[in-house]
Design an enzyme around this catalytic site. Sequence first.
Site, PDB file in Angstrom:
ATOM      1  N   GLY A  62       4.837  14.675   6.406  1.00 33.74           N
ATOM      2  CA  GLY A  62       5.935  14.240   5.572  1.00 33.74           C
ATOM      3  C   GLY A  62       5.605  13.020   4.746  1.00 33.74           C
ATOM      4  N   HIS A  63       6.658  12.314   4.306  1.00 31.03           N
ATOM      5  CA  HIS A  63       6.520  11.132   3.465  1.00 31.03           C
ATOM      6  C   HIS A  63       5.638  10.082   4.129  1.00 31.03           C
ATOM      7  CE1 HIS A  63       7.729   8.079   0.563  1.00 31.03           C
ATOM      8  NE2 HIS A  63       8.129   7.290   1.549  1.00 31.03           N
ATOM      9  N   PHE A  64       5.879   9.844   5.418  1.00 29.57           N
ATOM     10  CA  PHE A  64       5.012   8.962   6.202  1.00 29.57           C
ATOM     11  C   PHE A  64       4.046   9.872   6.961  1.00 29.57           C
ATOM     12  CE2 PHE A  64       9.034   6.644   5.743  1.00 29.57           C
ATOM     13  CZ  PHE A  64       8.596   5.421   5.269  1.00 29.57           C
TER      14      PHE A  64
END
Length: 307
Positions: free
Chosen positions: A279-281
Amino acid sequence: MKALAAIALAAAGAAQAAPIAYRTVNVDGVNIAYREAGRADKPTILLLHGVPSSSRMYDGLMRRLGDEYHLVAPDYPGFGNSDAPDAATYTYTFDRLAQVMQKFTDAVGVNRYVLVMQDYGAPVGMRMAVTRPQAVQAMIFQNGNVYEEGLGAMWAKRKPFWADRAAHEKDVVAAHQSVAVTRARHIGTDPNVEAYDPDLWMDEVAYLNRPGQARIQADLIYDYQNNLAAYPQWQAWLKQHQLPTLVVWGKYDPAFIEPGAHAFRRDLPSAEVHVLDGGHFVMDTKLDDVAAITRAFMRKLPAAAAR
């Protein structure tokens, strides 16, 4: 498969987890918290975090790479364990964050480094690079966007706020501070929901809801429009300087979508791009992969610099 095998070999033989020191330094009257791992005589990696995280997001990566490199990860003013001056008297803009981070590097004696940028780290880091290009040896972007192609559909929701802050600020801040939105920022569209530790976002929600945070976060969300306006300047800088560049992207990120990762090659044909099932992180679930990819990239740098 061959590329992944090579990365795995590069990671082989790494030492046990490196210890991390948790320190504070004063910059213009603001106490800046930071993490430091590895010996100072090793190549330095400066890690700039995203929102609503802090240097905490790099803890695992620092432990894995601290045997071979010197890693320094600060918290911005208003984030993590750094001071959070009142937004009524302290200006929270990306220009200000970049200025403080530049002074932070001076304060801790870091004058040349590989720059790692995630999310908010990209607009902070690009400002630092433009201001002091001689300090940056190479660049690593982890879902840190500088291209229009990388903007997901959610950014359309920011435009009404940028056009009329007073009318939309209450709703924007309420969403930003909520558990649901903070959780969604981590998981995105990843089908493997069970791979995510809920502490990742619950800790961030606690930080986001401290006194004074509503105004701090609103100021930065409002100022983010100036980052989009700076994209052409930053792209021109990347094209001019042609620094060794690594792009690591979680493909399930709805905020900064995968085309933003590939767009770097338009200005940096030699950029190394890895898109992971995260994901985003992306380190939430792919820390070992990111550590191996980063180590392999770092080990190439002396040869790249010589060329």
